[in-house]
Design a protein around this motif. Structure first.
Motif, PDB file in Angstrom:
ATOM      1  N   PRO A 184       0.826  -1.210   0.000  1.00  0.00           N
ATOM      2  CA  PRO A 184       0.000   0.000   0.000  1.00  0.00           C
ATOM      3  C   PRO A 184       0.864   1.267   0.000  1.00  0.00           C
ATOM      4  CG  PRO A 184      -0.717  -1.523   1.711  1.00  0.00           C
ATOM      5  CD  PRO A 184       0.556  -2.066   1.171  1.00  0.00           C
ATOM      6  N   SER A 186       0.184   4.025   1.195  1.00  0.00           N
ATOM      7  CA  SER A 186       0.105   4.767   2.453  1.00  0.00           C
ATOM      8  C   SER A 186       1.219   4.353   3.417  1.00  0.00           C
ATOM      9  CB  SER A 186      -1.262   4.581   3.099  1.00  0.00           C
ATOM     10  OG  SER A 186      -1.501   3.215   3.346  1.00  0.00           O
ATOM     11  N   LEU A 187       1.699   3.100   3.308  1.00  0.00           N
ATOM     12  CA  LEU A 187       2.806   2.669   4.168  1.00  0.00           C
ATOM     13  C   LEU A 187       4.055   3.484   3.871  1.00  0.00           C
ATOM     14  CD1 LEU A 187       2.702  -1.220   4.285  1.00  0.00           C
ATOM     15  CD2 LEU A 187       2.159   0.410   6.060  1.00  0.00           C
ATOM     16  N   GLU A 189       4.082   6.384   2.505  1.00  0.00           N
ATOM     17  CA  GLU A 189       3.827   7.768   2.910  1.00  0.00           C
ATOM     18  C   GLU A 189       3.993   7.935   4.414  1.00  0.00           C
ATOM     19  OE1 GLU A 189       0.704   8.735  -0.704  1.00  0.00           O
ATOM     20  OE2 GLU A 189      -0.055   8.349   1.310  1.00  0.00           O
ATOM     21  N   ALA A 190       3.501   6.931   5.146  1.00  0.00           N
ATOM     22  CA  ALA A 190       3.638   6.993   6.610  1.00  0.00           C
ATOM     23  C   ALA A 190       5.117   7.017   6.991  1.00  0.00           C
ATOM     24  CB  ALA A 190       2.946   5.795   7.251  1.00  0.00           C
ATOM     25  N   ILE A 205      11.084  -0.874   5.073  1.00  0.00           N
ATOM     26  CA  ILE A 205       9.659  -1.125   4.820  1.00  0.00           C
ATOM     27  C   ILE A 205       9.468  -2.016   3.583  1.00  0.00           C
ATOM     28  CG2 ILE A 205       7.393  -0.085   4.440  1.00  0.00           C
ATOM     29  CD1 ILE A 205       8.528   0.822   7.069  1.00  0.00           C
ATOM     30  N   LEU A 209       8.762  -6.241   3.317  1.00  0.00           N
ATOM     31  CA  LEU A 209       7.428  -6.619   2.856  1.00  0.00           C
ATOM     32  C   LEU A 209       7.490  -7.430   1.569  1.00  0.00           C
ATOM     33  CD1 LEU A 209       5.370  -3.427   3.674  1.00  0.00           C
ATOM     34  CD2 LEU A 209       5.376  -5.608   4.849  1.00  0.00           C
TER      35      LEU A 209
ATOM     36  N   LEU B  53       2.423  15.266   0.973  1.00  0.00           N
ATOM     37  CA  LEU B  53       2.370  14.075   0.133  1.00  0.00           C
ATOM     38  C   LEU B  53       1.901  14.418  -1.282  1.00  0.00           C
ATOM     39  CD1 LEU B  53       0.747  11.689   2.754  1.00  0.00           C
ATOM     40  CD2 LEU B  53       3.155  11.797   2.113  1.00  0.00           C
ATOM     41  N   PHE B  82      -3.772   7.580   8.948  1.00  0.00           N
ATOM     42  CA  PHE B  82      -4.345   7.232   7.653  1.00  0.00           C
ATOM     43  C   PHE B  82      -5.637   6.448   7.797  1.00  0.00           C
ATOM     44  CE2 PHE B  82       0.054   8.013   6.825  1.00  0.00           C
ATOM     45  CZ  PHE B  82       0.112   8.521   5.542  1.00  0.00           C
ATOM     46  N   TYR B  88       3.010  -0.590   9.865  1.00  0.00           N
ATOM     47  CA  TYR B  88       4.003  -1.440   9.215  1.00  0.00           C
ATOM     48  C   TYR B  88       3.736  -2.886   9.637  1.00  0.00           C
ATOM     49  CZ  TYR B  88       5.974   3.237   9.206  1.00  0.00           C
ATOM     50  OH  TYR B  88       6.137   4.592   9.070  1.00  0.00           O
ATOM     51  N   HIS B  90       5.143  -5.732   9.302  1.00  0.00           N
ATOM     52  CA  HIS B  90       6.198  -6.646   9.725  1.00  0.00           C
ATOM     53  C   HIS B  90       6.831  -6.217  11.044  1.00  0.00           C
ATOM     54  CE1 HIS B  90       7.851  -3.335   7.542  1.00  0.00           C
ATOM     55  NE2 HIS B  90       9.062  -3.624   7.907  1.00  0.00           N
TER      56      HIS B  90
END
Lengths: 295, 362
Positions: A184, A186-187, A189-190, A205, A209, B53, B82, B88, B90
């Motif tokens: 995703p 958004s991950l 972006e986070a 990240i 993944l 963003l 969000f 995350y 993991h």
């Protein structure tokens, strides 16, 4: 929970699986059992007489330094092919993932090498690197490097590794790209808001993944390097010079069909079969169950 | 702590589509601003522009008196929650919260203190901190996402529809918690939602967006009592405001409700609109039952909804069968086919220009 559905006895399910069973029996079980049987025999070069010797062929193999040499080469070869093709594919996939315009075209071009037959790919690299005709040795000459894989074993190995990796990049690329696109946005972006730069985002990240994809591809690539590179090796070096590119699968062919040691060759293929079975077990055990980040 | 200032903020995509048409707002330090509007109105885009963003293609964006138009998201001193939580997968819950702090370069003990503190505020147990996000329920994940925002101690919180993935009961509960948290921490917050109830209950001020244009900016009560446009009138309030197509009488003194029924405007009327078409809005809860009154409208009941505390009566009246919804508190005994006499009072009507859809002040 789904309840199990019971059907009345019928011939239909057996009929439906029959073609698959036939194919498996004729093209796998039968030849495999022949190989197993053959590996226990010693046969003369003309096929006139054969003798049942139990595991003598295997004992002989394990004492043969050439066989261990080939084993070692195969590991080096597989390791380098897998890392080179997966590394480049990942790099290309990361870049393709960012492409907005013309991404379809870009991807199509990257997938093409996969459609090239191994022997054709081998021939392509053979000509490109041919010490007398090839464009690359010609270019290398200008920087003072004398390329001749026909006499230099290391160069020959490097060449088959390049050729074998090149062909596998397309396949790896497809899987990496699909893997990247399933993460995703958004991950990312986070992580960006958390202050991670592009490099850090990738390693902390994205890469973790992707690990299910990476692990899957690792097994596939090792299997590929072990077994499907015969055509490339045959077209480029035929195992030479001085056996320096003779990987296991090539040695099976060479000992059996050139050296006419059918028993020894069969024993080698039985060992290879064992390796494939081992890799497949790993594949099912770990890839399908353990390494998964999906909810 | 910081204020956020948007000065004629615009967004035009490379394909020429203009998503945001110049937004001006001054979010005070500690204020809770809610951006609300239907899907595709540009509210998320606007929030993502504040977060960094999305690029800002026009205007000036200030956070804490500093222009941040071209600053990286991480340099803006913001934290964002969000819609899908974006945890995350993991990492353990603890590491999810600690990730940004590690990048900040804080010491282990400082990180531990902040994470434990946030976990305490959000009622996450130590055992939950060691779990992976997938082992948590939706509400707990939401808390972790909030925790990840809190530990950064940002100047501004940004929320992008954080409750829309929760079930109805949990949504109400988390809504209260977010409100309480924001008030106790006093951090400037900007919150995006399409749910007008969430917007009304959370925000100090609301900004209603429609197709990238600000329809109205004001407190929840202002929006409810004096909607600036037909769009806001219909968007805020549930069930939605009843809208009648009608016109002002030739003398400008009254507005026609139905054939032969007019409502005196008083206050000198609206001479400018004499004989012109207008839209009249009246909220369902402001319609009165008028037994025996001469000036009542006979509403033909078509459907009755009993909510327990309230009763909603749907019906229509007049020759052109104008639809209307009435909300009465308590139980109202009526069945489809009944005729209910209802009346409209002058204080409770909203008039809108039929062409511009803007509010007409009486």
């Amino acid at each position: 929970m789904l309840k199990r559905v019971h059907f009345g006895p019928s011939a239909l399910p057996y009929l439906l699986v029959l073609p698959q069973i036939l194919v498996t029996v004729i093209f796998f079980i039968w030849p495999a059992s022949q190989a197993l049987y053959q590996s226990l025999l010693v046969e003369d070069a003309f096929g006139l007489s054969s003798k049942f010797v139990w595991f003598e062929n295997f004992e002989y193999l394990f004492e043969d330094p050439y066989y261990w040499g080939s084993f070692q080469r195969t590991f080096v070869f597989s390791f380098l092919v897998a890392s080179l093709s997966m590394g480049s594919a990942l790099l290309l996939a990361v870049m393709a993932d960012r492409v907005v315009k013309g991404s379809g075209l870009y991807r199509t071009f990257l997938i093409w090498p996969y459609a090239v037959a191994p022997a054709a790919a081998g021939a392509l690299w053979f000509f490109m690197f041919n010490p007398t005709l090839g464009i690359l040795p010609y270019v290398l000459q200008f920087i003072g490097y004398d390329w001749n894989h026909k006499v230099n074993g290391t160069e020959a190995m490097a060449l088959v590794i390049f050729a074998a990796s090149w062909k596998q990049i397309a396949y790896n690329f497809l899987f990496f790209l699909a893997g990247l696109q399933s993460i995703p946005k958004s991950l990312i972006e986070a992580a960006a808001i958390d202050g991670a730069g592009p490099g850090r985002r990738f390693w902390t990240i994205v890469f973790p993944l992707l690990s299910p994809t990476t692990f899957f591809l690792l097994v596939i690539n090792v299997v590929y390097a072990f077994f499907e590179t015969f055509g490339i090796v045959d077209a480029i070096t035929s195992g030479g010079p001085a056996n320096s590119t003779q990987i296991l699968v090539y040695k099976v062919y060479n000992d059996g069909f050139v050296g006419l040691d059918l028993g020894g060759s069969a024993a080698q293929s039985v060992i290879l079969m064992g390796i494939v079975i081992g890799l497949t077990v790993i594949q099912f055990r770990f890839v399908e169950k353990k390494v998964s980040y999906n909810d | 702590m910081a204020s956020v200032k948007l000065d004629n903020i615009q967004k035009t995509y490379p394909n020429g589509f203009k998503a945001i048409h110049g937004v001006d707002v001054d979010v005070q330090d500690g204020e809770f601003l809610v951006l609300v509007g239907p899907s595709g109105c540009g509210k998320s885009t606007l929030l993502r522009m504040i977060a960094g963003l999305e690029t800002v293609t026009g205007g000036e964006l200030e956070i804490g008196d500093k222009v941040v138009n071209d600053l990286e998201p991480s340099k803006r001193d913001i934290a964002m929650v969000f819609q899908n939580y974006a945890l995350y997968p993991h990492m353990t819950v603890y590491n999810n919260m600690a990730y940004g702090l590690k990048i900040m370069g804080l010491s282990k003990s400082e990180i531990d203190e902040r994470v434990k503190n946030a976990a305490g505020i959000l009622e996450l147990t130590d055992e939950q901190l060691t779990r992976k996000p997938r082992e948590l329920s939706g509400g707990q994940r939401q808390r972790v996402a909030m925790g990840r925002a809190i530990v950064r101690k940002p100047s501004v919180f940004l929320f992008d529809e954080p409750l829309s993935n929760l079930d109805a009961k949990l949504r109400v509960q988390m809504r209260v918690e977010i409100k309480r948290l924001q008030e106790s921490l006093g951090i400037t917050s900007i919150y995006v939602t399409h749910d007008q109830v969430e917007a009304m209950t959370l925000g100090h001020r609301l900004m209603v967006l429609n197709s990238g244009v600000v329809e109205q900016l004001g407190t929840p009560i202002e929006l409810y009592e004096r909607p600036a446009s037909l769009f806001v009138a219909e968007f805020i309030g549930s069930p939605a405001m009843n809208i009648l197509d009608t016109k002002i009488s030739e003398d400008g003194e009254s507005v026609d409700i139905a054939t032969n029924i007019g409502l005196a405007l008083g206050n000198g009327g609206l001479p400018d609109y004499a004989g012109k078409k207008v839209k009249l809005g009246v909220r369902p809860e402001h319609l009165q039952l008028a037994e025996g009154s001469e000036n009542s409208l006979p509403l033909t009941v078509t459907l009755v909804e009993h909510l327990g505390a309230d009763t909603l009566v749907h019906g229509h009246f007049g020759e052109d069968e104008t639809d209307m919804t009435v909300r009465r508190s308590g139980t109202l005994k009526t069945v489809p086919g009944d005729k209910l006499p209802i009346s409209i009072t002058r204080e409770n009507i909203h008039l809108f220009d039929a062409e511009t859809s803007r509010r007409i002040d009486l």
